[in-house]
Scaffold this motif. Structure first.
Motif, PDB file in Angstrom:
ATOM      1  N   TRP A 109       5.256  20.518  -1.412  1.00 21.93           N
ATOM      2  CA  TRP A 109       5.501  19.593  -2.781  1.00 21.93           C
ATOM      3  C   TRP A 109       3.858  19.296  -3.130  1.00 21.93           C
ATOM      4  N   THR A 110       3.833  19.101  -4.315  1.00 23.61           N
ATOM      5  CA  THR A 110       2.478  18.795  -4.817  1.00 23.61           C
ATOM      6  C   THR A 110       2.557  17.212  -4.902  1.00 23.61           C
ATOM      7  N   LEU A 111       1.416  16.647  -4.257  1.00 23.96           N
ATOM      8  CA  LEU A 111       1.394  15.134  -3.960  1.00 23.96           C
ATOM      9  C   LEU A 111       0.572  14.469  -5.145  1.00 23.96           C
ATOM     10  N   VAL A 112       1.212  13.486  -5.788  1.00 26.86           N
ATOM     11  CA  VAL A 112       0.514  12.709  -6.652  1.00 26.86           C
ATOM     12  C   VAL A 112      -0.239  11.486  -6.046  1.00 26.86           C
ATOM     13  N   GLN A 113      -1.570  11.638  -6.158  1.00 22.77           N
ATOM     14  CA  GLN A 113      -2.240  10.425  -5.561  1.00 22.77           C
ATOM     15  C   GLN A 113      -2.344   9.333  -6.371  1.00 22.77           C
ATOM     16  N   ALA A 114      -2.337   8.048  -5.643  1.00 21.49           N
ATOM     17  CA  ALA A 114      -2.666   6.884  -6.185  1.00 21.49           C
ATOM     18  C   ALA A 114      -4.218   6.837  -6.532  1.00 21.49           C
ATOM     19  N   ASP A 115      -4.534   5.931  -7.544  1.00 17.25           N
ATOM     20  CA  ASP A 115      -5.977   5.725  -7.715  1.00 17.25           C
ATOM     21  C   ASP A 115      -6.797   5.289  -6.497  1.00 17.25           C
ATOM     22  N   GLN A 136       0.898  -1.239   0.014  1.00  8.75           N
ATOM     23  CA  GLN A 136      -0.091  -0.038   0.087  1.00  8.75           C
ATOM     24  C   GLN A 136       0.788   1.291   0.033  1.00  8.75           C
ATOM     25  N   TYR A 137       0.507   2.366  -0.662  1.00  5.51           N
ATOM     26  CA  TYR A 137       1.004   3.623  -0.759  1.00  5.51           C
ATOM     27  C   TYR A 137       0.794   4.243   0.698  1.00  5.51           C
ATOM     28  N   PRO A 138       1.842   5.334   1.234  1.00  3.41           N
ATOM     29  CA  PRO A 138       1.665   6.087   2.304  1.00  3.41           C
ATOM     30  C   PRO A 138       0.364   7.061   2.214  1.00  3.41           C
ATOM     31  N   ASN A 139      -0.177   7.239   3.293  1.00  2.00           N
ATOM     32  CA  ASN A 139      -1.309   8.252   3.186  1.00  2.00           C
ATOM     33  C   ASN A 139      -0.518   9.797   3.268  1.00  2.00           C
ATOM     34  N   SER A 140       0.662  10.001   3.855  1.00  2.00           N
ATOM     35  CA  SER A 140       0.940  11.197   3.846  1.00  2.00           C
ATOM     36  C   SER A 140       2.527  11.133   3.758  1.00  2.00           C
ATOM     37  N   ILE A 141       3.082  12.216   3.689  1.00  2.00           N
ATOM     38  CA  ILE A 141       4.816  12.265   3.514  1.00  2.00           C
ATOM     39  C   ILE A 141       5.324  12.050   4.877  1.00  2.00           C
ATOM     40  N   ASP A 142       4.465  12.157   6.145  1.00  2.00           N
ATOM     41  CA  ASP A 142       4.823  11.952   7.411  1.00  2.00           C
ATOM     42  C   ASP A 142       4.941  10.294   7.672  1.00  2.00           C
ATOM     43  N   ASP A 143       4.300   9.507   6.905  1.00  3.75           N
ATOM     44  CA  ASP A 143       4.251   8.169   6.957  1.00  3.75           C
ATOM     45  C   ASP A 143       5.680   7.791   6.259  1.00  3.75           C
ATOM     46  N   LEU A 144       6.401   8.410   5.449  1.00  2.00           N
ATOM     47  CA  LEU A 144       7.710   8.024   5.010  1.00  2.00           C
ATOM     48  C   LEU A 144       8.707   8.318   6.032  1.00  2.00           C
ATOM     49  N   LEU A 145       8.556   9.510   6.800  1.00  2.00           N
ATOM     50  CA  LEU A 145       9.406   9.920   8.094  1.00  2.00           C
ATOM     51  C   LEU A 145       9.391   8.649   9.045  1.00  2.00           C
ATOM     52  N   GLU A 146       8.221   8.362   9.511  1.00  2.00           N
ATOM     53  CA  GLU A 146       8.037   7.304  10.425  1.00  2.00           C
ATOM     54  C   GLU A 146       6.857   6.434  10.201  1.00  2.00           C
ATOM     55  N   ILE A 153      -0.191   8.078  -1.481  1.00  3.76           N
ATOM     56  CA  ILE A 153       0.548   9.064  -2.487  1.00  3.76           C
ATOM     57  C   ILE A 153       1.403   8.134  -3.221  1.00  3.76           C
ATOM     58  N   LEU A 154       1.282   8.459  -4.414  1.00  5.74           N
ATOM     59  CA  LEU A 154       2.241   7.631  -5.553  1.00  5.74           C
ATOM     60  C   LEU A 154       3.549   8.351  -5.790  1.00  5.74           C
ATOM     61  N   GLY A 155       3.533   9.499  -5.603  1.00  4.50           N
ATOM     62  CA  GLY A 155       4.819  10.393  -5.784  1.00  4.50           C
ATOM     63  C   GLY A 155       4.526  11.877  -5.442  1.00  4.50           C
ATOM     64  N   ILE A 156       5.704  12.627  -5.690  1.00  2.54           N
ATOM     65  CA  ILE A 156       5.466  13.787  -5.445  1.00  2.54           C
ATOM     66  C   ILE A 156       5.962  14.774  -6.755  1.00  2.54           C
ATOM     67  N   PHE A 159       6.323   6.267  -7.951  1.00  2.00           N
ATOM     68  CA  PHE A 159       6.870   4.906  -7.707  1.00  2.00           C
ATOM     69  C   PHE A 159       5.611   4.036  -8.135  1.00  2.00           C
ATOM     70  N   VAL A 160       5.872   3.312  -9.205  1.00  2.00           N
ATOM     71  CA  VAL A 160       4.742   2.493  -9.728  1.00  2.00           C
ATOM     72  C   VAL A 160       5.542   0.926  -9.814  1.00  2.00           C
ATOM     73  N   PRO A 161       4.851   0.211  -9.208  1.00  3.24           N
ATOM     74  CA  PRO A 161       5.376  -1.279  -8.877  1.00  3.24           C
ATOM     75  C   PRO A 161       5.284  -2.050 -10.468  1.00  3.24           C
ATOM     76  N   ARG A 162       6.424  -2.771 -10.658  1.00  5.87           N
ATOM     77  CA  ARG A 162       6.681  -3.462 -12.011  1.00  5.87           C
ATOM     78  C   ARG A 162       6.493  -4.928 -11.775  1.00  5.87           C
ATOM     79  N   TYR A 163       5.063  -5.332 -11.736  1.00  2.00           N
ATOM     80  CA  TYR A 163       4.742  -6.676 -11.747  1.00  2.00           C
ATOM     81  C   TYR A 163       4.934  -7.297 -12.894  1.00  2.00           C
TER      82      TYR A 163
END
Length: 164
Positions: A99-105, A64-74, A109-112, A146-150
């Motif tokens: 930062w502008t957050l790029v949301q996943a479908d 799953q993707y992080p809900n916020s940038i704070d999730d990446l910090l901790e 957060i998919l990216g910045i 970040f896009v997983p490459r299955y």
């Protein structure tokens, strides 16, 4: 006779000041361009750090993707908190962590991307994953996602000797 010489000295001094001004303006333009190129390199580095952090977060949990940038910090999803990103970087183009957050479908957060609308200087020489950056009209078009490459696998070529 002395008045005429004073007039020529004054005109010579004015010409020297004009030449000095033009030279300093040129130096200022070169310095500003160089500073922008350095900020571009910093943006590419920081964007890749965010991209790697989102990939690390995604891979270390239930995909799953992080809900916020704070999730990446901790990251508190496990028994031990993980730090996927060392610190919250400021956007080098704006000087603020806006930062502008790029949301996943689905969610998260998919990216910045930078929030700067300034046109980039760099137009070529990007890695394959960032090839779309060459067509960018502004830094906000440089999206580090970040896009997983299955299903992606590297196949080894067979080097077995032929039976001739």
């Amino acid at each position: 006779m002395r008045l005429r010489q004073a007039g020529f000295t004054y005109i010579g001094l004015l010409i020297a000041v004009v030449i000095l001004g033009i030279t300093l303006a040129g130096i200022g333009t070169v310095w500003r361009t160089q500073a922008q190129r350095e900020r571009e390199q910093e943006l590419l580095f920081i964007g890749r750090e965010f991209q790697a952090a989102i990939g690390s977060y995604y891979s270390s949990g239930a995909h799953q993707y992080p809900n916020s940038i704070d999730d990446l910090l901790e990251d508190n999803r496990g028994p031990q908190p993980r730090h996927h990103l060392r610190r919250l970087y400021a956007d080098p183009m704006t000087g603020a962590p806006d930062w502008t957050l790029v949301q996943a479908d689905a969610a998260g957060i998919l990216g910045i991307a930078s929030s700067s609308q300034q046109a980039p200087i760099k137009k070529s020489g990007f890695p394959v994953d960032e090839a779309t950056f060459a067509d960018a009209k502004s830094y906000s078009d440089w999206q580090f996602t970040f896009v997983p490459r299955y299903g992606w696998r590297r196949h080894a070529t067979s080097t077995s000797p032929s039976s001739d």
